[in-house]
Design an enzyme around this catalytic site. Structure first.
Site, PDB file in Angstrom:
ATOM      1  N   MET A 159       5.200 -10.971  21.165  1.00 23.92           N
ATOM      2  CA  MET A 159       6.175 -10.290  20.324  1.00 23.92           C
ATOM      3  C   MET A 159       6.547  -8.974  20.994  1.00 23.92           C
ATOM      4  O   MET A 159       5.692  -8.113  21.190  1.00 23.92           O
ATOM      5  CB  MET A 159       5.580 -10.052  18.930  1.00 23.92           C
ATOM      6  CG  MET A 159       6.483  -9.338  17.967  1.00 23.92           C
ATOM      7  SD  MET A 159       5.919  -9.483  16.244  1.00 23.92           S
ATOM      8  CE  MET A 159       4.177  -9.115  16.360  1.00 23.92           C
ATOM      9  N   ARG A 292       0.843  -9.941  10.356  1.00 21.81           N
ATOM     10  CA  ARG A 292       0.224  -8.987   9.437  1.00 21.81           C
ATOM     11  C   ARG A 292      -0.919  -9.626   8.652  1.00 21.81           C
ATOM     12  O   ARG A 292      -1.978  -9.017   8.477  1.00 21.81           O
ATOM     13  CB  ARG A 292       1.283  -8.418   8.493  1.00 21.81           C
ATOM     14  CG  ARG A 292       2.177  -7.405   9.185  1.00 21.81           C
ATOM     15  CD  ARG A 292       3.318  -6.908   8.329  1.00 21.81           C
ATOM     16  NE  ARG A 292       4.008  -5.818   9.018  1.00 21.81           N
ATOM     17  CZ  ARG A 292       5.127  -5.251   8.598  1.00 21.81           C
ATOM     18  NH1 ARG A 292       5.707  -5.677   7.472  1.00 21.81           N
ATOM     19  NH2 ARG A 292       5.675  -4.260   9.279  1.00 21.81           N
ATOM     20  N   TYR A 432      -1.566  -1.517  14.592  1.00 24.08           N
ATOM     21  CA  TYR A 432      -0.534  -2.440  15.051  1.00 24.08           C
ATOM     22  C   TYR A 432      -0.048  -3.377  13.951  1.00 24.08           C
ATOM     23  O   TYR A 432      -0.607  -3.427  12.865  1.00 24.08           O
ATOM     24  CB  TYR A 432      -0.929  -3.198  16.308  1.00 24.08           C
ATOM     25  CG  TYR A 432      -2.216  -3.986  16.359  1.00 24.08           C
ATOM     26  CD1 TYR A 432      -2.840  -4.491  15.236  1.00 24.08           C
ATOM     27  CD2 TYR A 432      -2.804  -4.258  17.598  1.00 24.08           C
ATOM     28  CE1 TYR A 432      -3.990  -5.233  15.328  1.00 24.08           C
ATOM     29  CE2 TYR A 432      -3.955  -5.001  17.703  1.00 24.08           C
ATOM     30  CZ  TYR A 432      -4.546  -5.492  16.575  1.00 24.08           C
ATOM     31  OH  TYR A 432      -5.687  -6.234  16.676  1.00 24.08           O
ATOM     32  N   GLU A 433       1.057  -4.067  14.277  1.00 21.33           N
ATOM     33  CA  GLU A 433       1.771  -4.938  13.330  1.00 21.33           C
ATOM     34  C   GLU A 433       2.249  -4.180  12.090  1.00 21.33           C
ATOM     35  O   GLU A 433       2.243  -4.699  10.977  1.00 21.33           O
ATOM     36  CB  GLU A 433       0.908  -6.144  12.920  1.00 21.33           C
ATOM     37  CG  GLU A 433       0.288  -6.902  14.064  1.00 21.33           C
ATOM     38  CD  GLU A 433       1.281  -7.339  15.127  1.00 21.33           C
ATOM     39  OE1 GLU A 433       2.492  -7.315  14.865  1.00 21.33           O
ATOM     40  OE2 GLU A 433       0.844  -7.687  16.236  1.00 21.33           O
ATOM     41  N   GLY A 434       2.654  -2.941  12.288  1.00 21.51           N
ATOM     42  CA  GLY A 434       3.087  -2.087  11.187  1.00 21.51           C
ATOM     43  C   GLY A 434       1.905  -1.279  10.703  1.00 21.51           C
ATOM     44  O   GLY A 434       0.956  -1.825  10.143  1.00 21.51           O
TER      45      GLY A 434
END
Length: 582
Positions: A159, A292, A432-434
């Site tokens: 990603m 997430r 990470y991932e928001g």
């Protein structure tokens, strides 16, 4: 210390989440025996093949040599064994070569993978997200030639969002996509923090990349999603020459050293559009949301690994006199504060696992429930729980790993014991991932507001029902009181959030998410204790004790958290950086 897969705890979490009912419907062949067999086999693979590589991955790590990345020692062979065992294709559609199992089963398996070797688990974890994105939005060519290779694990996925000037602010993405005149595109730009962006464990790597077309509008409305592969994929599915993309370097990180985090350079790389032009953010969020939930499970896994090591150390290390016996020197487990810490660690792990497995079952129900109304209800609750699963569970991972270091004492601060690695590895997951702050903002800004708060209201009503059912239970009556008070505090905070926007609500976002996770986690533990009531073995008897410990140590703080949520932002606005010594 070796890792032991918590098969029985995972099975209980799946049961509480409603997995058996799901199995009896769309997955009639996935009976209890099959579920148990899958968990046992995955646990054995994690214990025997992944866990032994975890320390070497931390000490040696991935290497960047001559413009390419070499995986940590043993990782490439372990990845091939992972693929050969079919672990990469568990929940994928059989149409693309998948096994068609439940999403929840995939999550249960991946918890064990992450616990055994978090750095390794990141590679197939991101591939799962790429599979979901291409399954939903890929062109027919991509579904025919690329998707089956991702499902099998022969190829891996990445990603590519972040850029040096654009961290979480995707509106600032500048990577360019220029039409090549032949229906394709060429990508130009730099991406950073790309997990497993390059490696030698698979023959091809499929990069999902956010970029802008020359005539696209500014901001997030002008971003499209593209597929660029390390080696070109020819029309017959065979691999062609190397594409014009490469890893410029790998990052030197606090933890997860076995996972190569790459700076990726796109220097005219051939690419294909995925989905619709200028709708790339929405398409990428399919992959992001899958990641997430997986990262939430990762938090549970690393917490479980840290807990197991701390428990073993507390039983082996002798120091001081035990208060429950005359033994001297006594194991650390004989001291009340150490035992309190370990019970609290275990309770938080079980609570987080319950939240994540429940969210996974809801994802399955949102796709496969028999009626549109059931699917919509499941989807709404899945969306509500996803930011909580990601943020609360990864915070638990860091907290439990930190407590594990503390139980080791000075030995925990020394790298040789391995306790420090779990803490260092766990620390990335809330980022990470928001980041977890972004998850909290998403929770109060979008998810709680769904249907004017009705989704959260329905969840709170169910938790009230559980609290009422526990009243009078000699083992869990105290839990009922704490749970009832916790749900009431969550309801007060929810009403306040729904009626306050802007800085006031944003200032309370993180404590609100913690409050929600604490209360929902307490509910999970109470239901687990109910489910094993009457069991005579030590495992069954521990569940009510864990629910009581969590209630007194965590749920008891819910009213105070709610008060903090509703305090507003006046002090934050009034105090400038100069007042803090900046």
């Amino acid at each position: 210390m070796s890792y032991r897969a918590p098969i029985r705890d995972l099975a209980l979490s799946l049961r509480i989440a409603g997995h058996p009912a799901l199995v009896s419907g769309a997955f009639a062949d996935l009976d209890d025996d099959t579920v148990a067999a899958v968990l046992e086999a995955a646990g054995a693979f994690a214990e025997e093949q992944l866990a032994p590589l975890n320390r070497k991955g931390d000490q040696v790590g991935a290497r960047y040599e001559n413009g390419a990345v070499i995986a940590a020692p043993g990782f490439a062979d372990a990845y091939q064994a992972f693929v050969a065992g079919g672990w990469n294709s568990l929940s994928a559609d059989p149409e693309h070569g998948g096994q068609g199992l439940t999403k929840a089963m995939e999550l249960a398996v991946f918890e064990m993978v992450h616990a055994a070797n978090m750095a390794f688990g990141l590679c197939p974890m991101l591939t799962q997200g790429a599979i979901e994105a291409l399954d939903l939005h890929g062109a027919e060519r991509q579904k025919a030639l690329v998707l089956p290779k991702l499902v099998s694990g022969e190829w891996t996925g990445t990603m590519n969002l972040t850029e040096p000037q654009a961290g979480s602010d995707l509106a600032a993405v500048t990577t360019r996509a220029e039409p090549d005149g032949n229906g394709g595109y060429r990508l130009y730009g730099q991406k950073i923090f790309i997990t497993w962006g390059d490696h030698d464990a698979a023959e091809n790597i499929c990069h999902l990349v956010l970029a802008r077309l020359p005539d696209s509008p500014p901001g997030v409305k002008g971003i499209s999603l593209f597929l660029a592969t390390k080696r070109e994929v020819l029309d017959d599915g065979s691999l062609g020459v190397a594409n014009d993309l490469r890893a410029g370097s790998i990052e030197h990180k606090l933890g997860i050293h076995g996972s190569p985090t790459c700076v990726m350079l796109f220097e005219g790389a051939k690419a294909e559009l995925v989905g619709e032009i200028n709708n790339g953010i929405a398409h990428m969020f399919v992959m992001m949301n899958a990641a997430r939930l997986q990262v939430g499970v990762q938090g549970v896994g690393i917490a479980e690994r840290a807990f197991q090591q701390a428990l073993a150390f507390a039983q082996e290390r002798k120091q001081g006199r035990a208060v429950w016996s005359a033994e001297y020197p006594a194991p650390l487990y004989g001291h009340p504060d150490v035992r309190r810490s370990l019970l609290l660690m275990k309770a938080k792990i079980e609570a987080a696992r319950g939240i994540c497995m429940t969210t996974g079952v809801l994802a399955d129900q949102a796709r496969l429930a028999s009626s549109e109304a059931e699917r919509a209800t499941a989807k709404a609750r899945q969306e509500l729980l996803t930011p909580i699963a990601k943020a609360w569970s990864t915070d638990v991972g860091v907290e439990v790993a930190s407590m594990g270091v503390q139980i080791h004492g000075g030995m925990g601060f020394i790298e040789e014991t391995g306790a420090a690695q779990h803490y260092r590895d766990a620390r990335i997951a809330p980022i990470y991932e928001g980041t977890n702050g972004i998850q909290a903002i998403d929770l109060i800004g979008r998810k709680v507001a769904m249907q004017d708060g009705a989704v959260m209201d329905a969840l709170c009503a169910e938790m009230h029902e559980t609290a009422q059912a526990l009243q009078g239970d000699p083992a869990l009556g105290g839990v009922a009181a704490y749970l009832e008070a916790g749900v009431a505090a969550l309801e007060r905070a929810t009403d306040w959030v729904l009626n306050n926007k802007g800085p006031n609500a944003l200032a309370g976002a993180t404590p609100y998410l913690k409050l929600a996770g604490d209360v929902i986690g307490g509910w999970m533990l109470a239901r687990q204790a109910q489910a094993v009531a009457g069991g005579d073995d030590a495992w069954s008897k521990s569940k009510p004790a864990l629910a009581r410990v969590f209630a007194s140590q965590v749920l008891a703080q819910a009213p105070g958290l709610a008060a903090g949520v509703m305090e507003g932002a006046d002090d934050f606005e009034a105090v400038g950086a100069e007042a803090l010594g900046a």
